[in-house]
Enzyme design. Structure first.
Site, PDB file in Angstrom:
ATOM      1  N   CYS A  68       0.854  -1.174   0.000  1.00 14.10           N
ATOM      2  CA  CYS A  68       0.000   0.000   0.000  1.00 14.10           C
ATOM      3  C   CYS A  68       0.901   1.239   0.000  1.00 14.10           C
ATOM      4  O   CYS A  68       2.113   1.116  -0.145  1.00 14.10           O
ATOM      5  CB  CYS A  68      -0.962  -0.018   1.188  1.00 14.10           C
ATOM      6  SG  CYS A  68      -0.151  -0.060   2.800  1.00 14.10           S
ATOM      7  N   THR A  69       0.348   2.408   0.179  1.00 17.77           N
ATOM      8  CA  THR A  69       1.111   3.655   0.086  1.00 17.77           C
ATOM      9  C   THR A  69       2.184   3.771   1.155  1.00 17.77           C
ATOM     10  O   THR A  69       3.349   3.983   0.855  1.00 17.77           O
ATOM     11  CB  THR A  69       0.163   4.869   0.159  1.00 17.77           C
ATOM     12  OG1 THR A  69      -0.812   4.750  -0.873  1.00 17.77           O
ATOM     13  CG2 THR A  69       0.927   6.172   0.003  1.00 17.77           C
TER      14      THR A  69
END
Length: 181
Positions: free
Chosen positions: A96-97
């Site tokens: 994810c980020t």
């Protein structure tokens, strides 16, 4: 919850979110192996999941990553339920980020599917790009939550001394709102 799941993942224990970390260096090696298997047409027992939202996936992702096609992270548990059978027998790599969503999501997949080999990128794409910049395997831009919207790989720490356009900064999709590349 820091990232809302509508309470669906609120029962995931904090200790369970600390399992399965891969450093950016370990992640890089795993993605290289995964890409090599794909090029050799070998069947892989590994699934790569981008647990961000669809709009984030569209502007940048790792090659071969599955897009759960969610509008919000709250929809991710439903995606897991719909894909449970395909996850049970596979090794799962997630990212994810910044690492927060995939900590929770990997613990959730481990608990709900019984999968034991679920790993995620520690510090997310952000830390990966800090380490590898445009020399890494991430394609496109990393969606960020400020007015920049997307941060190019070459703007990260690993590339501060370099200049020029990097191959990994290529556009891999378009903005869902303004339709710009």
């Amino acid at each position: 919850e820091i990232i809302s799941t509508g309470g669906r993942m609120s029962s995931v224990k904090l200790d369970d979110t600390k399992k399965g970390y891969l450093t950016p260096e370990e992640w890089h090696e795993e993605i290289k192996k995964l890409n090599a298997r794909k090029e050799g047409s070998e069947e892989s027992d590994t699934i790569l999941i981008d647990c961000r939202n669809h709009k984030e996936y569209e502007i940048g992702h790792f090659s071969g990553a599955m897009d759960p096609n969610t509008k919000t992270f709250e929809q991710f548990p439903r995606w897991v339920e719909q894909n449970r059978a395909g996850l049970e027998s596979k090794r799962v790599l997630m990212y994810c980020t910044g690492g927060i969503r995939c900590e929770k999501a990997s613990a959730y997949i481990r608990r709900e599917t019984g999968a034991t080999k679920v790993q995620h990128l520690k510090g997310g794409i952000h830390k990966y790009l800090d380490r590898f910049g445009s020399d890494g395997l991430f394609l496109g831009k990393n969606f960020v939550f400020d007015r920049r919207i997307g941060a190019e790989a070459s703007s990260h720490t690993a590339n501060k001394a370099e200049s020029g356009h990097a191959a990994s900064d290529k556009v891999v999709g378009q903005c869902l709102y303004c339709k710009a590349p």
